[in-house]
Design an enzyme around this catalytic site. Structure first.
Site, mmCIF file in Angstrom:
data_model
loop_
_atom_site.group_PDB
_atom_site.id
_atom_site.type_symbol
_atom_site.label_atom_id
_atom_site.label_comp_id
_atom_site.label_asym_id
_atom_site.label_seq_id
_atom_site.Cartn_x
_atom_site.Cartn_y
_atom_site.Cartn_z
ATOM 1 N N HIS A 29 0.846 -1.195 0.000
ATOM 2 C CA HIS A 29 0.000 0.000 0.000
ATOM 3 C C HIS A 29 0.884 1.248 0.000
ATOM 4 O O HIS A 29 1.319 1.691 1.046
ATOM 5 C CB HIS A 29 -0.885 0.022 1.250
ATOM 6 C CG HIS A 29 -1.753 -1.189 1.390
ATOM 7 N ND1 HIS A 29 -3.106 -1.164 1.139
ATOM 8 C CD2 HIS A 29 -1.461 -2.464 1.750
ATOM 9 C CE1 HIS A 29 -3.616 -2.369 1.350
ATOM 10 N NE2 HIS A 29 -2.640 -3.172 1.721
ATOM 11 N N HIS A 69 -1.329 -1.797 7.322
ATOM 12 C CA HIS A 69 -1.061 -1.966 5.877
ATOM 13 C C HIS A 69 -0.061 -0.916 5.395
ATOM 14 O O HIS A 69 0.539 -1.075 4.338
ATOM 15 C CB HIS A 69 -2.353 -1.906 5.073
ATOM 16 C CG HIS A 69 -3.144 -0.648 5.259
ATOM 17 N ND1 HIS A 69 -3.939 -0.437 6.357
ATOM 18 C CD2 HIS A 69 -3.244 0.468 4.499
ATOM 19 C CE1 HIS A 69 -4.519 0.756 6.251
ATOM 20 N NE2 HIS A 69 -4.104 1.323 5.149
ATOM 21 N N ASP A 171 -8.956 5.514 8.567
ATOM 22 C CA ASP A 171 -10.425 5.489 8.583
ATOM 23 C C ASP A 171 -10.927 4.114 9.032
ATOM 24 O O ASP A 171 -11.909 4.005 9.765
ATOM 25 C CB ASP A 171 -10.978 5.780 7.175
ATOM 26 C CG ASP A 171 -10.571 7.157 6.669
ATOM 27 O OD1 ASP A 171 -10.921 8.152 7.311
ATOM 28 O OD2 ASP A 171 -9.888 7.227 5.614
ATOM 29 N N SER A 399 -19.184 -13.458 38.380
ATOM 30 C CA SER A 399 -19.434 -14.779 37.802
ATOM 31 C C SER A 399 -18.153 -15.515 37.447
ATOM 32 O O SER A 399 -18.091 -16.737 37.533
ATOM 33 C CB SER A 399 -20.271 -14.645 36.519
ATOM 34 O OG SER A 399 -21.532 -14.111 36.812
ATOM 35 N N GLU A 428 -15.738 -7.038 25.336
ATOM 36 C CA GLU A 428 -14.853 -8.209 25.332
ATOM 37 C C GLU A 428 -13.668 -8.036 24.390
ATOM 38 O O GLU A 428 -12.535 -8.384 24.732
ATOM 39 C CB GLU A 428 -15.638 -9.475 24.951
ATOM 40 C CG GLU A 428 -16.650 -9.931 25.986
ATOM 41 C CD GLU A 428 -17.955 -9.137 25.943
ATOM 42 O OE1 GLU A 428 -18.171 -8.367 24.967
ATOM 43 O OE2 GLU A 428 -18.774 -9.268 26.870
ATOM 44 N N ASP A 485 -29.430 -20.851 31.572
ATOM 45 C CA ASP A 485 -29.277 -19.704 30.672
ATOM 46 C C ASP A 485 -29.504 -20.078 29.206
ATOM 47 O O ASP A 485 -29.797 -19.226 28.372
ATOM 48 C CB ASP A 485 -27.891 -19.062 30.832
ATOM 49 C CG ASP A 485 -27.905 -17.941 31.870
ATOM 50 O OD1 ASP A 485 -29.010 -17.405 32.125
ATOM 51 O OD2 ASP A 485 -26.839 -17.618 32.416
ATOM 52 N N ARG A 536 -19.008 -23.388 35.790
ATOM 53 C CA ARG A 536 -19.860 -22.653 36.714
ATOM 54 C C ARG A 536 -20.326 -23.592 37.829
ATOM 55 O O ARG A 536 -20.512 -23.169 38.965
ATOM 56 C CB ARG A 536 -21.079 -22.122 35.966
ATOM 57 C CG ARG A 536 -22.167 -21.594 36.859
ATOM 58 C CD ARG A 536 -23.348 -21.080 36.032
ATOM 59 N NE ARG A 536 -24.378 -20.561 36.906
ATOM 60 C CZ ARG A 536 -25.377 -21.289 37.391
ATOM 61 N NH1 ARG A 536 -25.492 -22.560 37.057
ATOM 62 N NH2 ARG A 536 -26.277 -20.755 38.201
HETATM 63 C C1 LIG Z 1 -10.168 -6.044 10.328
HETATM 64 C C2 LIG Z 1 -9.730 -5.751 8.929
HETATM 65 N N1 LIG Z 1 -10.628 -5.734 7.949
HETATM 66 C C3 LIG Z 1 -10.236 -5.515 6.679
HETATM 67 C C4 LIG Z 1 -8.933 -5.304 6.363
HETATM 68 C C5 LIG Z 1 -8.486 -5.130 4.925
HETATM 69 N N2 LIG Z 1 -8.060 -3.743 4.679
HETATM 70 C C6 LIG Z 1 -6.773 -3.405 4.653
HETATM 71 S S1 LIG Z 1 -6.552 -1.769 4.387
HETATM 72 C C7 LIG Z 1 -8.202 -1.506 4.288
HETATM 73 C C8 LIG Z 1 -8.740 -0.130 4.069
HETATM 74 C C9 LIG Z 1 -8.360 0.701 5.199
HETATM 75 O O1 LIG Z 1 -8.758 1.999 4.996
HETATM 76 P P1 LIG Z 1 -8.052 3.110 5.876
HETATM 77 O O2 LIG Z 1 -7.938 2.669 7.270
HETATM 78 O O3 LIG Z 1 -8.763 4.372 5.589
HETATM 79 O O4 LIG Z 1 -6.588 3.171 5.322
HETATM 80 P P2 LIG Z 1 -6.142 3.970 4.025
HETATM 81 O O5 LIG Z 1 -7.028 3.512 2.899
HETATM 82 O O6 LIG Z 1 -6.393 5.375 4.292
HETATM 83 O O7 LIG Z 1 -4.756 3.601 3.859
HETATM 84 C C10 LIG Z 1 -8.899 -2.681 4.465
HETATM 85 C C11 LIG Z 1 -10.381 -2.796 4.434
HETATM 86 C C12 LIG Z 1 -8.015 -5.320 7.435
HETATM 87 N N3 LIG Z 1 -6.709 -5.134 7.259
HETATM 88 N N4 LIG Z 1 -8.452 -5.515 8.703
HETATM 89 MG MG LIG Z 2 -8.310 6.079 4.725
#
Ligand SMILES: Cc1ncc(C[n+]2csc(CCOP(=O)(O)OP(=O)(O)O)c2C)c(N)n1
Ligand SMILES: [Mg+2]
Length: 688
Positions: A29, A69, A171, A399, A428, A485, A536
């Protein structure tokens, strides 16, 4: 702070390295690091207290790249700062954590620049990240640890701990539920040593965030009780520095630094989802370098003077801070030798001498007690000997019986920082992620919930295993045995799914004595997480004078009851509450003249690690008539019962009823287990 030519050149060097690494790998990326590079640079060069020659110095600031990433950004920073590698024995080695060759082999086998930041694998990585939201949630645990360490160890005018925790998030992190859980708790806990930097480029993989994410993030964090500061222009490092100063001046609230940034800055795909997830292409890289004023034909270019520039900034500041800290620790050791010894043991993940001296012993008792209760007693005994063992529950302490009840255990709150009972609230996933952050800061954390809700925390449990950190995940209400439960609360597939996780030691002890032995094993773990799976309902405390010693837990499985003649025809295998059922079935089989052995198998992972001779002694190959019994999914038991054995387990969800009725409905009776065993004996051919 005004931006100097060297600042700009450094930022563009980082951008160039990230573009080139992704381009060469043809994977990764590139756009994210290019957009946020000015913030990462300003933070590292001018604020972060980090000594590249000693990346594990305990009072260093933590930097967590939650948008994992964008790992190329971290690799570039670790490379340019000359961060040194650390070996598993915590000796700082002379080698570089990230060499130019590593950068050039980004995402290739063996490179110290893997696709996402991996703790243990590359020095300077504070937490494994990649699953979005995990890094920020983990950073909350680090901030809790910072507050707790300060409260316990800053005495007599010594400030041994005052580090800050920074997490860089995109984001995606802001959208993830785990981040909201963790942010809400961080606000409540007034973690003013915590700064999340929100790289708001308004782009994710599927497009601009106007298709998914239109909430007012600043307003949300203000409502959480955070200090929110905005940087309108990411490329104005003066603004960035002012925001970081505002964080440092804040003493009551965590800070969200909301930075408006541009993914793929300077490239033809700036501000577009195209800057995401694939290399820019050779021509676009050249065009971008031209725009940035970098030589377009030079790849992996580090201009003259840039390494020195980092050495004079973060390098010198970090070294000065670290050496002053070490001198302080020397004086501290003289004045407070016991506290200093704790700090040193903690850092090495060792335990105080005699930590297991006063573990409770449980007398044989037909009525017995629930394993959650015996575990609570052992936990309290261990915690009194290990002052840095701390934790809590996701609102289920009464619990799960995980409350530390001894004098001065306290409750961690803004006005009780040394408190060792944490209250995670009904969160959690954040509980487990925060526990990871505590463990990464070398405390010994536990957290707890019902086994069925382990699913809610699975993302963070998985990272504890991947990072090889000794978190204690405590799960009670471990089967249909919890009764009324009903099926929402009765776990079925959870044991199988936890056992499927590499590196997680899953324990399901059968009685109070096995609980003691489980704690003896898990407390001493240094590089593995464990899951304790507890009942439990009350279970008898077995009379060990006629049975195998519970010390066998350390081997994962052991012969609990030998066949009367020592030559078993049938082997019954079980864990937890079903061990008692197996013992009753054995009585019935023996009464009918069938020589029956009972094997207790509380931890498959440890049993599988035993030498073949031991496993053969416990489960001799010649005995084909084997029956496993467990109130859970049967998945995985075939490996112990073999193709002529049988498993008495759960094939459906449970039901809401008193336990006795459930046991009959689902076939967990001694008669049925004995019957299945007789069938197996009749149907098996030992020569097959
Ligand atoms: C829990 C999770 N879901 C999906 C992904 C796949 N994924 C990697 S980057 C990305 C987009 C992330 O967007 P953002 O955080 O805005 O990073 P930017 O595009 O600005 O680099 C996704 C969905 C991941 N790494 N982790
Ligand atoms: Mg982003």
């Amino acid at each position: 702070m005004t931006t100097t030519d060297l600042d700009t050149l450094s930022i563009n060097t980082i951008r160039g390295l990230c573009m080139d690494a992704v381009q060469k790998a043809n994977s990764g990326h590139p756009g994210t690091p290019m957009g946020i590079a000015p913030v990462a640079y300003t933070l590292w060069q001018h604020f972060l207290r980090f000594d590249p020659t000693d990346p594990i110095w305990p009072n260093r600031d933590r930097f967590v790249l939650s948008e994992g990433h964008a790992s190329a950004l971290l690799w570039a920073l670790l490379h340019l700062t000359g961060t040194r590698a650390v070996d598993p024995d915590y000796e700082v080695l002379g080698t570089q954590a990230v060499t130019m060759d590593d950068l050039k082999t980004f995402r290739q086998l063996g490179s110290h620049c893997p696709g996402h930041p991996e703790y243990r694998w590359t020095s300077g990585v504070e937490a494994t990240t990649g699953p979005l939201g995990q890094g920020v949630a983990t950073s909350v645990g680090m901030a809790v640890a910072g507050q707790w360490l300060a409260a316990r160890y800053n005495v007599g005018g010594f400030t041994l701990f005052d580090f800050n925790v920074y997490a860089l998030a995109g984001d995606g992190c802001m959208m993830e539920g785990v981040a909201s859980e963790a942010a809400s708790l961080a606000g409540h806990l007034e973690l003013s040593n915590l700064c999340w930097i929100y790289d708001s480029n308004r782009v994710t993989i599927e497009g601009h965030t106007d298709i998914t994410f239109t909430e007012d993030v600043a307003a949300r964090f203000i409502s959480y009780g955070w200090n929110v500061t905005t940087v309108a222009d990411v490329n104005d490092t003066g603004q960035v520095a002012r925001a970081l100063h505002s964080f440092q001046a804040e003493h009551e609230r965590p800070t969200l630094m909301l930075v408006h940034s541009h993914i793929g800055y300077g490239s033809p795909v700036e501000d577009s989802p195209k800057a995401h997830g694939e290399a820019l292409g050779v021509e676009a890289v050249r065009a971008t370098k031209r725009f940035l004023g970098m030589p377009p034909g030079e790849d992996f270019y580090v201009p003259e003077g840039i390494y020195d520039h980092f050495a004079e900034g973060i390098g010198q500041r970090g070294k000065d801070g670290r050496t002053a800290w070490e001198a302080m620790l020397g004086a501290y050791r003289a004045g407070y030798p016991e506290l200093a010894a704790e700090i040193e043991q903690m850092q090495r993940r060792t335990l105080p001498d005699g930590w297991a001296a006063d573990l409770p012993e449980f007398k044989p008792d037909a009525k017995g007690l629930a394993t959650r209760d015996s575990s609570g007693q052992v936990l309290n005994a261990v915690a009194q000997k290990v002052p840095w063992l701390l934790g809590g529950s996701a609102d289920l302490t009464p619990s799960t019986k995980t409350r530390l009840t001894f004098d001065a255990a306290g409750d961690f709150q803004p006005d009780d920082r040394p408190g060792r009972n944490l209250h995670f609230g009904i969160r959690e996933h954040a509980s487990a992620a925060i526990a990871n952050g505590l463990a990464l800061t070398k405390l010994r954390p536990f957290w707890s919930t019902f086994l069925t809700f382990s699913d809610y925390a699975r993302g963070a449990i998985r990272l504890s295993a991947l990072m090889e950190i000794p978190v204690l995940h405590i799960f009670t209400h471990d089967s249909i045995g919890l009764g009324e439960d009903g099926p929402t609360h009765q776990p079925v597939e959870h044991l199988a799914s936890l056992r499927a996780m590499p590196g997680l030691l899953v324990f399901r002890p059968a009685d109070a004595s096995e609980v003691v032995e489980t704690w003896r094993v898990v407390t001493a773990l240094r590089h593995e997480p464990a899951a304790l799976v507890l009942t439990r309902q009350a279970l008898p405390t077995l009379d060990r004078s006629e049975l195998g010693s519970a010390a066998g837990v350390a081997n994962g499985g052991y012969i609990l009851a030998e066949a009367s003649g020592g030559q078993p025809e049938v082997i019954l295998l079980a864990t937890g509450s079903e061990v008692h059922l197996a013992l009753e079935a054995r009585d019935e089989l023996e009464a009918g003249g069938i020589q029956t052995r009972v094997v207790s198998l509380p931890c498959w992972e440890l049993f599988d690690r035993q030498p073949p001779e031991y496993r053969e002694r416990v489960l001799p190959a010649r005995v084909k008539a084997r029956v496993a019994v467990e109130q859970g999914s049967t998945l995985g038991w075939d490996r112990y019962v073999g193709d002529q054995g049988a498993v008495v387990g759960m094939h459906t969800f449970g039901a809401s009823a008193p336990l006795k009725q459930l046991l009959t409905k689902f076939g967990f009776t001694p008669e049925r287990v004995a019957e299945v065993a007789r069938e197996r004996l009749a149907g098996t051919d030992p020569a097959r």
